[in-house]
Write an enzyme that holds these catalytic residues in place. Structure first.
Site, PDB file in Angstrom:
ATOM      1  N   THR A 153      -6.344   0.916  -1.462  1.00 60.79           N
ATOM      2  CA  THR A 153      -5.035   0.709  -1.050  1.00 60.79           C
ATOM      3  C   THR A 153      -6.218  -0.551  -0.611  1.00 60.79           C
ATOM      4  O   THR A 153      -8.016  -0.322  -0.267  1.00 60.79           O
ATOM      5  CB  THR A 153      -4.121   1.012   0.086  1.00 60.79           C
ATOM      6  OG1 THR A 153      -4.506   1.659   0.695  1.00 60.79           O
ATOM      7  CG2 THR A 153      -3.849   2.276  -0.499  1.00 60.79           C
ATOM      8  N   ILE A 188      -7.968   6.248   0.062  1.00 62.19           N
ATOM      9  CA  ILE A 188      -6.746   6.030  -1.230  1.00 62.19           C
ATOM     10  C   ILE A 188      -6.674   4.637  -2.444  1.00 62.19           C
ATOM     11  O   ILE A 188      -7.164   3.872  -0.917  1.00 62.19           O
ATOM     12  CB  ILE A 188      -4.997   6.195  -0.728  1.00 62.19           C
ATOM     13  CG1 ILE A 188      -4.517   7.069  -0.107  1.00 62.19           C
ATOM     14  CG2 ILE A 188      -4.202   5.411  -1.353  1.00 62.19           C
ATOM     15  CD1 ILE A 188      -4.988   8.445  -1.201  1.00 62.19           C
ATOM     16  N   GLY A 216       1.048  -1.401   0.047  1.00 64.05           N
ATOM     17  CA  GLY A 216      -0.085  -0.196   0.165  1.00 64.05           C
ATOM     18  C   GLY A 216       1.005   1.429   0.375  1.00 64.05           C
ATOM     19  O   GLY A 216       1.758   1.502  -0.880  1.00 64.05           O
ATOM     20  N   ILE A 217       0.309   2.060   0.983  1.00 60.80           N
ATOM     21  CA  ILE A 217       1.484   3.316   0.723  1.00 60.80           C
ATOM     22  C   ILE A 217       2.559   3.486   1.448  1.00 60.80           C
ATOM     23  O   ILE A 217       3.252   4.395   0.697  1.00 60.80           O
ATOM     24  CB  ILE A 217       0.287   4.539   1.949  1.00 60.80           C
ATOM     25  CG1 ILE A 217      -0.892   4.667   1.474  1.00 60.80           C
ATOM     26  CG2 ILE A 217       1.013   5.745   1.825  1.00 60.80           C
ATOM     27  CD1 ILE A 217      -1.896   5.422   1.920  1.00 60.80           C
ATOM     28  N   ASP A 277       7.218  -4.985  14.556  1.00 61.48           N
ATOM     29  CA  ASP A 277       5.671  -4.559  15.303  1.00 61.48           C
ATOM     30  C   ASP A 277       5.591  -3.098  16.352  1.00 61.48           C
ATOM     31  O   ASP A 277       6.754  -2.629  16.882  1.00 61.48           O
ATOM     32  CB  ASP A 277       4.685  -5.588  16.875  1.00 61.48           C
ATOM     33  CG  ASP A 277       4.144  -5.492  17.606  1.00 61.48           C
ATOM     34  OD1 ASP A 277       3.586  -3.970  17.124  1.00 61.48           O
ATOM     35  OD2 ASP A 277       3.399  -5.808  17.811  1.00 61.48           O
ATOM     36  N   LYS A 293      -6.028   9.593  14.710  1.00 58.24           N
ATOM     37  CA  LYS A 293      -5.262  10.321  13.756  1.00 58.24           C
ATOM     38  C   LYS A 293      -5.462  11.378  14.395  1.00 58.24           C
ATOM     39  O   LYS A 293      -4.385  12.552  13.473  1.00 58.24           O
ATOM     40  CB  LYS A 293      -6.029   9.948  12.413  1.00 58.24           C
ATOM     41  CG  LYS A 293      -5.784   8.529  11.844  1.00 58.24           C
ATOM     42  CD  LYS A 293      -4.028   8.835  11.461  1.00 58.24           C
ATOM     43  CE  LYS A 293      -3.828   7.586  10.811  1.00 58.24           C
ATOM     44  NZ  LYS A 293      -2.676   6.857  10.703  1.00 58.24           N
ATOM     45  N   ASN A 327       3.756   5.725   9.056  1.00 62.27           N
ATOM     46  CA  ASN A 327       3.459   5.537   7.866  1.00 62.27           C
ATOM     47  C   ASN A 327       2.252   4.038   8.853  1.00 62.27           C
ATOM     48  O   ASN A 327       0.925   3.752   8.521  1.00 62.27           O
ATOM     49  CB  ASN A 327       3.606   4.409   6.666  1.00 62.27           C
ATOM     50  CG  ASN A 327       2.456   4.829   6.111  1.00 62.27           C
ATOM     51  OD1 ASN A 327       1.912   4.866   5.015  1.00 62.27           O
ATOM     52  ND2 ASN A 327       2.773   2.777   5.793  1.00 62.27           N
ATOM     53  N   TYR A 385     -11.165   5.913  14.992  1.00 59.71           N
ATOM     54  CA  TYR A 385      -9.857   5.591  13.723  1.00 59.71           C
ATOM     55  C   TYR A 385      -9.655   7.698  13.862  1.00 59.71           C
ATOM     56  O   TYR A 385      -8.596   7.875  14.009  1.00 59.71           O
ATOM     57  CB  TYR A 385     -10.499   4.889  12.596  1.00 59.71           C
ATOM     58  CG  TYR A 385      -9.624   6.018  11.753  1.00 59.71           C
ATOM     59  CD1 TYR A 385      -7.999   4.929  11.293  1.00 59.71           C
ATOM     60  CD2 TYR A 385      -9.461   6.784  10.373  1.00 59.71           C
ATOM     61  CE1 TYR A 385      -7.305   5.312  10.826  1.00 59.71           C
ATOM     62  CE2 TYR A 385      -8.648   7.366   9.157  1.00 59.71           C
ATOM     63  CZ  TYR A 385      -7.361   5.781   9.481  1.00 59.71           C
ATOM     64  OH  TYR A 385      -6.653   6.458   8.516  1.00 59.71           O
TER      65      TYR A 385
END
Length: 266
Positions: free
Chosen positions: A197, A195, A17-18, A63, A164, A90, A160
Site C-alpha cells: 500500500t 503490506i 489501502g487496507i 478526522d 502500535k 484502521n 510508530y
C-alpha cells in the site's frame, strides 16, 4: 457471501489501502458499511465503487482526532443503517526515521491519530455497539489495527512502534473491561506485516533513507523478512478483519491476529 449479513460496520481510514479493502470485503459479505477518512475525494470514490458492485456503503469525512467528527460518523451509521455492530479502527499514520531526527511535534501527531483517535472511537462507539450486541451470538465487535511493529522491535520506527504497542495493550485491556462490565462486545487487534500500500511504500522509503540502500536492495531486505516469500496484500488484512467481525470469531476477545507473513516468527 453472507457472513456479515445484517451487520453495520464503521471503518476508519477507509478511503484507500487496507481500509478500502476492509470496507469492500465487509460489504461483499453483507454488511452495511460507513467508511470514513479525511480524504474526501478518495473516500467518495471507494464508497461509489462498493455501491456499484452491489454493496451498501456511505462515506463520511472524518478526522479521528476530533470528538465532534466521531459523533457525526457514528450518527451517520445510526441514521443511514440503524445502528452499529462493528467498529474497525484502521486510520493511522506511519513514520520511519532515526530517533535523533524525530521531533516532538511529529510524535504528538502520531499519538493523536494512532492512539487518541482509536481511544475516542472505542469510547464513543461502545455504548452503541452494546445496544445492538444482543442481536448476535458473538456480540458486537471492535477490530483495532496495530502492526507487527506493535509486537516486536523495528529499527527506525521507534515512535510508530510505540503507538502500535499501545494499541495492542489498549485492546487487551478494553476486552477485559467489556467482560467485567457484562458488555457483549469483543475487542481484538490485527498485526499486519509490510503490506503493498502507500504506507508499505513509506516503510520501504524510510528504510532506504535510514540504511542507505537503493530501492531494489530494500525490497529484497523486506522480502527476506517475510518467510512466506512475498509482501502482504490489502486483501490479506481485510480477510482477517471480516473474520473478527463475524460470528466465526465469537469466542475471541483480547486476541492478536497476526497477519505478517511470518515476520514476527524470526
Amino acid at each position: 457471501m453472507d457472513r456479515l449479513k445484517g451487520k453495520v460496520a464503521l471503518v476508519t481510514g477507509g478511503a484507500r489501502g487496507i481500509g478500502a479493502a476492509i470496507a469492500a470485503a465487509m460489504a461483499a459479505e453483507g454488511a452495511s458499511v460507513v467508511l470514513s477518512d479525511v480524504l474526501a475525494e478518495a473516500g467518495d470514490a471507494t464508497a461509489t465503487t462498493i455501491r456499484v458492485e452491489g454493496g451498501q456503503a456511505l462515506f463520511v469525512q472524518h478526522d479521528v482526532t476530533s470528538e465532534v467528527d466521531w459523533h457525526a460518523a457514528l450518527d451517520a451509521a445510526e441514521s443511514e443503517f440503524g445502528g452499529l455492530d462493528v467498529l474497525v479502527n484502521n486510520a493511522g499514520l506511519f513514520l520511519s526515521r532515526r530517533l535523533e531526527d524525530t521531533g516532538v511535534d511529529e510524535m504528538n501527531r502520531m499519538l493523536a491519530v494512532n492512539v487518541v483517535g482509536l481511544m475516542l472511537g472505542c469510547k464513543l462507539a461502545l455504548p452503541r455497539l452494546a445496544r445492538r450486541a444482543g442481536r448476535w451470538e458473538g456480540g458486537g465487535s471492535i477490530v483495532n489495527l496495530s502492526s507487527v511493529a506493535g509486537l516486536v522491535g523495528a529499527s527506525f520506527q521507534t515512535v510508530y512502534s510505540m503507538t502500535k504497542g499501545a494499541v495492542r495493550l489498549f485492546t487487551k485491556s478494553l476486552a477485559m473491561e467489556c467482560g467485567d462490565l457484562g458488555l457483549a462486545v469483543r475487542v481484538n487487534s490485527i498485526h499486519p506485516g509490510v503490506i503493498e500500500t502507500d504506507m508499505g511504500q513509506a516503510v520501504a522509503k524510510g528504510q532506504m533513507e535510514a540504511r542507505g540502500m537503493d530501492e531494489a536492495r530494500v525490497r529484497r531486505f523486506l522480502l527476506a523478512g517475510h518467510p512466506v516469500g512475498r509482501l502482504g496484500r490489502p486483501k490479506d488484512v481485510a480477510d482477517a478483519a471480516v473474520f473478527l467481525a463475524s460470528e466465526e470469531s465469537g469466542f475471541m476477545t483480547g486476541s492478536e491476529l497476526v497477519v505478517d507473513g511470518g515476520m514476527s516468527a524470526r
